[in-house]
Design an enzyme around this catalytic site. Structure first.
Site, PDB file in Angstrom:
ATOM      1  N   ARG A   1       0.832  -1.213   0.000  1.00  0.00           N
ATOM      2  CA  ARG A   1       0.000   0.000   0.000  1.00  0.00           C
ATOM      3  C   ARG A   1       0.864   1.260   0.000  1.00  0.00           C
ATOM      4  O   ARG A   1       0.490   2.277  -0.585  1.00  0.00           O
ATOM      5  CB  ARG A   1      -0.990   0.013   1.175  1.00  0.00           C
TER       6      ARG A   1
ATOM      7  N   GLU B   1      -9.494   5.850   7.210  1.00  0.00           N
ATOM      8  CA  GLU B   1      -8.065   6.122   7.105  1.00  0.00           C
ATOM      9  C   GLU B   1      -7.693   7.419   6.384  1.00  0.00           C
ATOM     10  O   GLU B   1      -6.764   8.111   6.800  1.00  0.00           O
ATOM     11  CB  GLU B   1      -7.366   4.954   6.393  1.00  0.00           C
TER      12      GLU B   1
END
Lengths: 481, 781
Positions: B325, B726
């Protein structure tokens, strides 16, 4: 022997001397009060104490995790469960405001915030009609020791301000603040090899120290109790000096001020608001409101940490310590002669610190105090610096974080003299910064590197030399300290 | 038969469904202290407490483990070492490497070597300090640099390749190189890690855990105890904060509690004191990012070659996905045009790092944002213009991993924020201020976030829900997601209430249990509402379909003539209170329970080629930060924050704004005051809240303007909302960028000083010295 929790008497005579209030509350299944850190750093364990041993009941928020339960004999503790105990279990105005402002997410820190704000509301009804900015500053001060990891605080501060404006909900506790309660006698917990003594006079304190020579002295316990809660080292004998009448008073003489060693920071903030505003501004950054409600000046000095906030200030003010031994013999010692090495002092094993003496003349001198830390609030300094300018144009300079003890920069001091024009000569200041850099060899640790400490100390000297000569000048991003 | 519950036809209706700022479902319990966390459960006299004995060495052979004194300590009931584990020793979530207790070698400071169960928390803590352990030290790898030099990796490197970056960089009008060290972060959830286990009559176990991943708890407890999965129930009602730190890290506590519970046939609680929690559980990874890039005169990137090195610690844990990620977000919101992005996973003798809000994304983004500022200063442009130029937009919309960006939110969102926040005027006045101010400098930055939504491990993109309607019309919904404060339960409550158009109070969300909804994914990747909300809606729709069919037959109407309206049901010309209708359905033997399911469509990713469409969509946002710094000390103050954030159509604006504000402040803390430090012997120096500083209320500026950019999601998500957990964390990058802007002002913005993170006052100070050195160099002929 008991204390009152939400108006219920709880017998504490059988508990170990070092039992914390948080332990007791949770044993009583009052689990709204949380343990987040057990070191007084997060505020999740905040409760309100109503101290009945003063003429006017004194409401304060404290960290229950590092407060020995026996120190609260006959006092009233209000927990989050006690706030909404009204006839219809109505929410307290602070609780209501927290719900309305979406002030909770995971909710774990929430009871602590509620208690800090509710204590402010109880203590300061005048804030109900104060301007918003004043309310906001008061709320920030009240929650300076409460950490929240979810919300980003904005809704909590909003709830705090909103809560102050809501009608008060008086406490109807009948116990604890009863003036007939035996607050003023020496009381003790004594079970097996456990002892907790709470003398009420210096004579009683000396007697206690004679009888229990290996007992530890405790005032607010904000540092000592970490041995229990962090290192899991029991302390079996404690002598609590927080109720010793002589030690909890500040005496304002014509020339000198005598501060009792067990005077709390919060009390100092009130007593010195006019006399020493710079010092009081620094106190706003010492620990948190909860810590300042329990912690004492004497504790900060005797703990002998090289990074304590107040010793550099007191060194710059040429403070004197009044030390007394168990036999009642008194002596005076300049603070500058008190620290012998890392965590070592000139205090004998049978001595205690009774008072700190400061001359009014010293307090009247221009002073600049700088605390450099990673976080503005409730942090321990990387460098703490105090600069006081004598009428003769000499600087007295003291530092924390630059050596194994709080320390005067005596060599650097000698290299500086105020010019006839009321300014420090810039080249003299530059030379002094080099002298200073050579005077100390600080350590690198978790708070800062040695290089940073050295260079920042020099820059703070530069800053002080400018600011002390131009009272209107305030260099930096913070209004104080 | 027994009478059914009385119905109440004329209840006043107040809509509390989707789109409303309904209060958190536990708000009143939170403020009164009645919300129960695991440590608040009543303690029976039978309850045992666990503590572990920890390694003091980063890498060593154990030559002696003498536990005699531990066993004899007051209150100690049981002591175990690795050999006492009946089943699987390894509790690693994906690849293993995480023994529950060390064998003959320890691989990080704090690693559990043995465990104690005692009659009190304090007795257990005191006992573990009595062990007599000897070590034969081995040579540890402690830093990213050491790991890179030794090629010490927990998993193989991975690469995204787009076009021919080498050629593009070489032929570009301008080239630039850069490097930044981005430190990790301690989660500091206020409720520390905790679990409690009870043995049951079948030899099985019920585990309650403060975990984001109940199914993994179930699986690992079963493996450690050598039990089939159906003998283990894992349950979680709420966490006192998670932030990724309770995705994999909760498992050892649950396994240990379960192990002692089975051995002793007593309930067992394992709560870590804060210091153990900080030392023994994983954190956000440190990353060392370096790059070279080529760009044109407008500041447009033509090619980027980037290396992202993550400090994974002693085992893989979740580091495969985390470094992936970081790679996915190394371009953040910008088109690289051609790129090579390489991610390496450094193995070090430190605690195994783990998930933390953003899951690697923030670390990658720091590279892109540093690059933007550096290009701007190289070309004497406003960094905002360089950012706007490089944004993904029609014509430059391809990511280095082959996913096309299709919904272009940021070009408009950033311009709108710049207008709302008065960016241009403030930029001019700040530049002017800095010219004349000697000791205080101001900085300004406006940075975007584009965060991909979906688990990059494809199979995790599924969820289940179990909806039950009772005969009084109240509903109970269970789903696979967990509540850690983010408001998932509240949103699920609203989704179900909206499906039947009843007040939210009619819907209760039950604790998350593996015996209600099986095979759940972790509540992570911001996906909690996207996945579980859709599964809940599926359950609603199944029951609604049955009810429509029933109503059609019963009232002789068409299916579509059954409508739910403000607590009532319209069936053709008939109007019934919702609960009356439910009772009618019950009397006619219609099933009122359903199991819903959802899996995210369209997503795929090919690890072999490093390309695909890993994300269902992107969530976007931008923040503008203004700061002041003290040139003499490096101290600073955040003066003002403006945020505009894209949550699609908001399910609950109050909760979404709460996530944005909280995420931003957490991100700001990560990049400013929160400093994770280890000493040269592998010991964590920042091991308590006394020396690890998360923001306080004072650090949040008074001017803190947060707004939602309300535009429906183009992807078909639950009520066209977007995930919010997030992405806002990375809005905190604006503060770091503004600090660096203020520092750079001392060179008249000619030099981009290195400012590793967190930008503590000390690091800001050194960046200022870097600038001073630059100025001296310029003056030297």
């Amino acid at each position: 022997m008991a204390l009152y929790v939400n108006d219920q008497a709880i017998d504490i005579s059988q508990l170990p001397a070092d039992t914390s209030l948080l332990q007791l509350l949770r044993q009583q299944q009052l689990t709204g009060t949380k343990e987040g850190c057990a070191s007084g750093d997060c505020g999740a364990c905040t409760v309100m104490v109503i101290d009945g041993c003063h003429k006017t009941p004194n409401v304060k928020a404290i960290n229950s995790c590092i407060c020995p339960v026996s120190s609260l004999q006959n006092q009233q503790v209000v927990t989050v469960e006690g706030l909404s105990q009204g006839p219809a279990s109505e929410l307290h105005p602070t609780q209501q405001a927290m719900v309305e402002c979406h002030g909770s997410q995971c909710g774990f820190c929430t009871p602590g915030f509620v208690m800090s704000i509710a204590a402010l509301k109880a203590k300061r009804p005048d804030l109900a009609s104060a301007p918003l900015e004043q309310q906001r500053q008061a709320v920030l001060d009240a929650i300076s020791g409460n950490l929240c990891r979810c919300t980003g605080y904005r809704p909590i501060v909003a709830a705090g301000c909103q809560s102050l404006e809501k009608p008060a909900q008086p406490f109807n506790f009948v116990h604890g603040n009863d003036s007939s309660a035996p607050c003023s006698s020496t009381t003790s917990v004594q079970k097996a090899d456990q002892t907790y003594l709470q003398p009420n006079s210096e004579v009683a304190l000396q007697q206690a120290m004679t009888n229990y020579p290996s007992a530890r002295l405790i005032a607010g316990g904000t540092d000592l109790m970490l041995e229990v809660t962090q290192q899991f080292q029991p302390i079996e004998q404690l002598i609590d000096i927080s109720q010793v009448a002589e030690l909890t008073q500040t005496t304002f003489g014509d020339d000198t001020i005598l501060i009792g060693a067990a005077v709390t920071y919060t009390e100092l903030e009130q007593q010195f608001a006019e006399l020493a505003p710079e010092f009081v501004a620094l106190l706003h950054r010492l620990g948190s409101r909860q810590i300042r409600n329990r912690g004492t000046l004497g504790g900060n000095i005797c703990n002998a940490s090289p990074i304590a906030d107040t010793p550099p200030v007191l060194l710059a003010l040429n403070a004197q310590l009044h030390l007394v031994n168990a036999a009642g013999q008194r002596r005076q010692l300049p603070l500058s002669e008190f620290y012998l090495g890392y965590k070592q002092t000139a205090m004998a094993a049978d001595e205690y610190l009774a008072a700190i003496e400061v001359r009014r003349a010293a307090l009247n001198q221009p002073i600049r105090l700088y605390k450099v830390s990673k976080r503005y609030e409730d942090d321990i300094s990387a460098v703490m610096a105090a600069f006081s300018l004598t009428p003769e144009g000499q600087l007295t300079i003291a530092f924390g974080g630059m050596a194994a003890t709080p320390i005067r920069a005596v060599i650097t001091e000698k290299s500086l003299q105020l010019g006839a024009d009321g300014q420090f000569d810039p080249s003299m200041v530059t030379a002094a910064t080099v002298t200073l850099a050579n005077e100390f060899s600080p350590l690198s640790d978790v708070r800062a590197s040695a290089d940073y400490r050295t260079q920042v100390a020099a820059n703070l000297l530069k800053k002080a030399c400018l600011e002390l000569c131009q009272p209107a000048l305030a260099i930096g991003v913070f209004a104080h300290a | 038969m027994r009478k059914l519950v009385e119905t109440e036809a004329d209840r006043p209706f107040k809509s509390t469904g989707v789109g409303h700022s309904l209060q958190h479902e536990s708000a009143i319990k939170h403020v009164t202290g009645r919300a129960q966390y695991i440590d608040d459960l009543p303690q029976s006299p039978q309850l045992l407490h666990v503590a572990t004995g920890k390694s003091s060495q980063p890498y060593a052979k154990l030559t002696k483990v003498n536990l005699d004194a531990v066993r004899k300590a007051p209150g100690v009931v049981d002591v175990i070492v690795q050999q006492d584990i009946p089943g699987e020793v390894d509790v690693g979530p994906v690849y293993g490497g995480d023994p529950l207790l060390a064998g003959d070698t320890v691989i990080f400071v704090g690693q559990p070597i043995f465990a104690v169960a005692a009659t009190s928390f304090e007795a257990a803590q005191r006992a573990v300090r009595l062990a007599d352990i000897d070590y034969q030290p081995l040579s540890p790898v402690l830093t990213i640099d050491d790991a890179l030099a030794a090629e010490s990796f927990v998993l193989p490197p991975h690469q995204h390749l787009q076009g021919d970056p080498d050629q593009a960089i070489a032929s570009a009008p301008h080239q630039i190189k850069g490097e930044i060290y981005v430190r990790g972060q301690e989660h500091f959830y206020l409720e520390g890690q905790i679990s409690q286990a009870w043995p049951n009559e079948d030899g099985g176990i019920h585990v309650i855990s403060s975990t984001q991943h109940p199914t993994e708890i179930q699986k690992l407890v079963a493996e450690v105890l050598d039990l089939p999965l159906h003998e283990v129930v894992a349950e979680v009602r709420r966490m006192g904060g998670g932030f990724g730190g309770k995705e994999s890290q909760a498992a050892p506590l649950a396994c240990m509690a379960a192990l002692f519970a089975i051995r002793q046939q007593r309930p067992v609680r394992y709560r870590m004191p804060r210091q153990d929690d900080m030392v023994q559980t994983g954190k956000r990874h440190d990353f060392k990012n370096s790059w070279s890039a080529g760009f044109d005169d407008a500041g447009r990137l033509l090619g980027v070659d980037m290396l992202l090195a993550g400090k994974c610690g002693c085992s893989p844990d979740l580091s495969e996905g985390i470094v992936d990620r970081a790679m996915f977000h190394a371009s953040n919101a910008y088109s690289f045009n051609s790129a090579r992005v390489v991610g390496v996973r450094c193995k070090t003798n430190t605690v195994s790092n783990t998930a933390f809000r953003g899951f690697g994304g923030p670390k990658g983004m720091m590279a892109a944002e540093t690059l933007m500022d550096d290009i701007a200063r190289a070309l004497a442009k406003d960094p905002l213009d360089v950012r706007l130029t490089n944004l993904y937009q029609p014509g430059q919309d391809m990511t280095p991993y082959g996913q096309q960006v299709t919904q272009h939110v940021l070009p408009d969102l950033m311009r709108k924020l710049a207008d709302d926040a008065d960016y241009r005027t403030r930029r001019a006045s700040i530049t002017e201020f800095n010219r004349s101010s000697q000791f205080v400098k101001k900085g300004l930055a406006l940075t975007p976030v584009q965060f991909g939504i979906s688990f990059t491990a494809k199979h995790l993109n599924q969820a289940g829900a179990l909806l039950t309607i009772y005969t009084d019309g109240t509903m109970l919904i269970s789903h696979g997601g967990t509540e850690m404060g983010q408001g998932l339960y509240t949103k699920i409550q609203q989704i179900v209430a909206t499906a039947f158009d009843v007040p939210a109070a009619m819907v209760k969300v039950s604790s998350t249990r593996t015996d209600k909804v099986p095979n759940t994914s972790p509540t992570a990747a911001s996906s909690g509402t996207d996945l579980n909300g859709m599964a809940a809606l599926d359950a609603c729709n199944q029951i609604k379909k049955r009810l429509a069919k029933f109503a059609a037959e019963h009232f002789n109407i068409a299916d579509y003539e059954l409508n739910y309206d403000k607590g009532y049901v319209h069936a053709g010309g008939n109007k019934l209170a919702f609960n009356e209708f439910v009772q009618l359905a019950y009397m006619n033997r219609i099933s009122l329970a359903a199991s819903g399911f959802y899996r995210t469509p369209k997503i795929h990713y090919d690890k072999a080629t490093g390309s695909g469409q890993p994300f269902f969509y992107y969530a976007n946002g931008a923040a503008a930060a203004e700061v002041s710094i003290d040139v003499l000390t490096g101290e600073y103050k955040v003066e003002r924050i403006d945020i505009l954030h894209d949550v699609g159509k908001s399910l609950n604006p109050a909760i979404d704004i709460g996530q944005i504000e909280g995420g931003f402040v957490q991100g700001m803390g990560w990049l400013t005051t929160e400093e994770l430090l280890w000493d040269d012997n592998g010991h964590l120096m920042s091991n308590s809240p006394a020396n690890y500083k998360i923001p306080t209320a004072f650090d949040v500026p008074y001017e803190f303007n947060v707004a939602l950019y309300q535009q429906a999601n183009q992807a078909e998500t639950i009520h066209l909302s977007k995930a919010v957990g997030e992405p806002p964390l990375m809005l905190g990058i604006a503060v770091w960028s503004a600090l660096r802007d203020a520092v750079a002002s001392t060179t008249n913005y000619q030099h981009s000083p290195r400012l590793d993170t967190p930008a503590t006052p000390e690091r800001v100070f050194w960046a200022l010295q870097d600038c001073a050195a630059f100025n001296r160099q310029q003056e030297t002929p």
